[in-house]
Design an enzyme around this catalytic site. Structure first.
Site, PDB file in Angstrom:
ATOM      1  N   ALA A  57     -12.236   7.899   8.928  1.00  0.00           N
ATOM      2  CA  ALA A  57     -13.205   8.988   8.776  1.00  0.00           C
ATOM      3  C   ALA A  57     -14.635   8.485   8.705  1.00  0.00           C
ATOM      4  CB  ALA A  57     -12.878   9.804   7.525  1.00  0.00           C
ATOM      5  N   ASP A 114     -21.375  -1.677   4.260  1.00  0.00           N
ATOM      6  CA  ASP A 114     -20.233  -1.017   3.638  1.00  0.00           C
ATOM      7  C   ASP A 114     -19.751  -1.749   2.402  1.00  0.00           C
ATOM      8  OD1 ASP A 114     -20.502   0.666   5.765  1.00  0.00           O
ATOM      9  OD2 ASP A 114     -18.701  -0.007   6.812  1.00  0.00           O
ATOM     10  N   SER A 165       0.846  -1.187   0.000  1.00  0.00           N
ATOM     11  CA  SER A 165       0.000   0.000   0.000  1.00  0.00           C
ATOM     12  C   SER A 165       0.881   1.237   0.000  1.00  0.00           C
ATOM     13  CB  SER A 165      -0.910   0.028   1.229  1.00  0.00           C
ATOM     14  OG  SER A 165      -1.554   1.291   1.335  1.00  0.00           O
ATOM     15  N   LEU A 220     -15.810   6.497   6.421  1.00  0.00           N
ATOM     16  CA  LEU A 220     -16.201   6.458   5.013  1.00  0.00           C
ATOM     17  C   LEU A 220     -15.863   5.121   4.362  1.00  0.00           C
ATOM     18  CD1 LEU A 220     -15.040  10.070   4.061  1.00  0.00           C
ATOM     19  CD2 LEU A 220     -17.310   9.308   4.797  1.00  0.00           C
ATOM     20  N   SER A 221     -15.616   4.121   5.181  1.00  0.00           N
ATOM     21  CA  SER A 221     -15.461   2.734   4.746  1.00  0.00           C
ATOM     22  C   SER A 221     -14.222   2.487   3.907  1.00  0.00           C
ATOM     23  CB  SER A 221     -16.710   2.255   3.990  1.00  0.00           C
ATOM     24  OG  SER A 221     -17.816   2.256   4.848  1.00  0.00           O
TER      25      SER A 221
END
Length: 403
Positions: A139, A188, A83, A141-142
């Site tokens: 946050a 989600d 990542s 937001l998934s």
């Protein structure tokens, strides 16, 4: 809309947030070109919180912010993960040694997807994966669901597994529930896998039936702002599991399979029954919130069908009060967003996601969106909080292959 001028925003003029191309990272790390690039979005939940693991209704929509993955197959039983957003370089794992609750940090989410697919009998023999993401972490937001969904979609395509979008979502949820150990519901992952541009997803989480409901605030002269409080939430700390346990205890005491089975019209009687049975006050509050939020989802759907988006505002406010007072999953920063936005002229606002930090949504007339955003930013500064991130929530496409 110019609200993004008042605070930092993770998006560019084209709508898709800027970010590193995962293909370049893949080629540099692994010495070959990826077989493909996939994307899966984060989400905002318009209404219906903590209802998904109760078999209830939710109404999320996808954001333009995505996790993007460059992926190629391996046939040697090795899974390599990278990542660009996390220090530490490549994580290398053996697929036949993957085991639940074994750590691996961020890599547990994509590794858990591969584990879940193999546990379901799918012949996934390994992969090289490089991920970049513009979904804000912590946050609400998934970001984790976006990572799970993009991994599952890529492996489904490369290994020709033939999974539907809903089955991809189920694999992601199993990864998060059973491998990572977060007892989330299915919302989600379904939002990331199934949402459509310009629509909100009316999802029945019991049978996964869904309907794409047209949702275009801009066409009505409105803006839905997302306000990231910068307070990082972590659903693995036990508080989320406590609420889930409270909901399950409420259903058990009422003799119901799930709280979804309690009609709103019978809520008052049910709450009296629970009190008479000596149920803990926290259980009573959980029941009141879940049944009330299921009803709010149905009310919002009816308003959207009628084209009356402005009337959704008061329901957002009701939802926040319930999350704050009954479920007790808000925090001072989230409450401040709602208070400051409404005082500045918003139509309604509420926290979104699991709470304990994260983000809020604010429905506002487009003409005063900048004023409302500025008022929220000023309120945060006056309270000594870090500046919030504020951006327009544009209903966007779900998971897809980019190339």
């Amino acid at each position: 809309m110019t609200a993004t001028a008042t605070a930092a925003a993770p998006s560019d003029a084209a709508g898709e947030p800027s970010g590193t191309d995962p293909a370049a990272a893949f080629a540099e790390l692994y010495g070959r070109e990826p077989e493909g690039i996939w994307a899966a979005p984060g989400r905002v939940n318009l209404i219906g919180e903590y209802t998904d693991f109760n078999g209830g209704f939710v109404m999320p929509f996808a954001l333009p912010h995505t996790a993007r993955a460059a992926v190629s197959r391996r046939d040697d039983g090795v899974l390599r993960l990278y990542s660009s957003d996390v220090p530490g370089g490549v994580v290398s794992l053996r697929v036949d040694e993957l085991a639940p609750h074994s750590g691996h940090g961020w890599a547990a989410y994509p590794a858990g997807v591969l584990w879940a697919l193999r546990a379901a009998g799918h012949p996934v023999t390994g992969a090289d994966i490089a991920v970049t993401s513009t979904v804000p972490t912590g946050a609400g937001l998934s970001s984790s669901a976006a990572l799970e969904t993009v991994t599952a979609l890529a492996l489904n395509d490369l290994f020709e597994l033939g999974l539907s979008p809903a089955e991809i979502a189920v694999a992601g949820r199993r990864a998060e529930n059973d491998f990572v150990g977060v007892p989330c519901g299915i919302m989600d992952q379904m939002a990331s896998a199934c949402c459509a541009e310009g629509h909100a997803l009316h999802l029945d989480t019991r049978d996964l039936s869904l309907r794409q409901v047209p949702f275009d605030p801009a066409a009505r002269g409105l803006t839905l702002l997302v306000v990231d409080t910068r307070v990082k939430h972590a659903l693995g700390d036990g508080a989320y599991a406590e609420r889930r346990a409270g909901c399950e205890e409420g259903a058990r005491l009422l003799g119901l399979p799930m709280l979804r089975d309690l009609p709103y019209e019978e809520l008052a009687t049910a709450l009296t029954t629970l009190a008479d049975a000596g149920a803990d006050e926290s259980v009573i509050r959980c029941v009141r919130h879940v049944v009330g939020d299921n009803r709010r989802v149905e009310q919002v759907v009816a308003l959207l069908d009628a084209g009356d988006l402005r009337a959704v505002g008061p329901l957002l406010n009701e939802g926040h009060v319930s999350l704050r007072d009954d479920l007790r999953v808000s925090c001072p920063e989230l409450d401040l967003v709602v208070e400051a936005a409404n005082a500045a002229g918003a139509l309604g606002a509420r926290m979104t996601g699991g709470g304990f930090g994260g983000s809020a949504v604010v429905l506002v007339e487009e003409a005063v969106a900048g004023t409302v955003a500025g008022a929220v930013a000023e309120a945060f500064a006056a309270a000594g909080h870090a500046a919030p991130g504020i951006f327009d929530a544009v209903p966007s496409a779900g998971a897809r292959r980019l190339r």
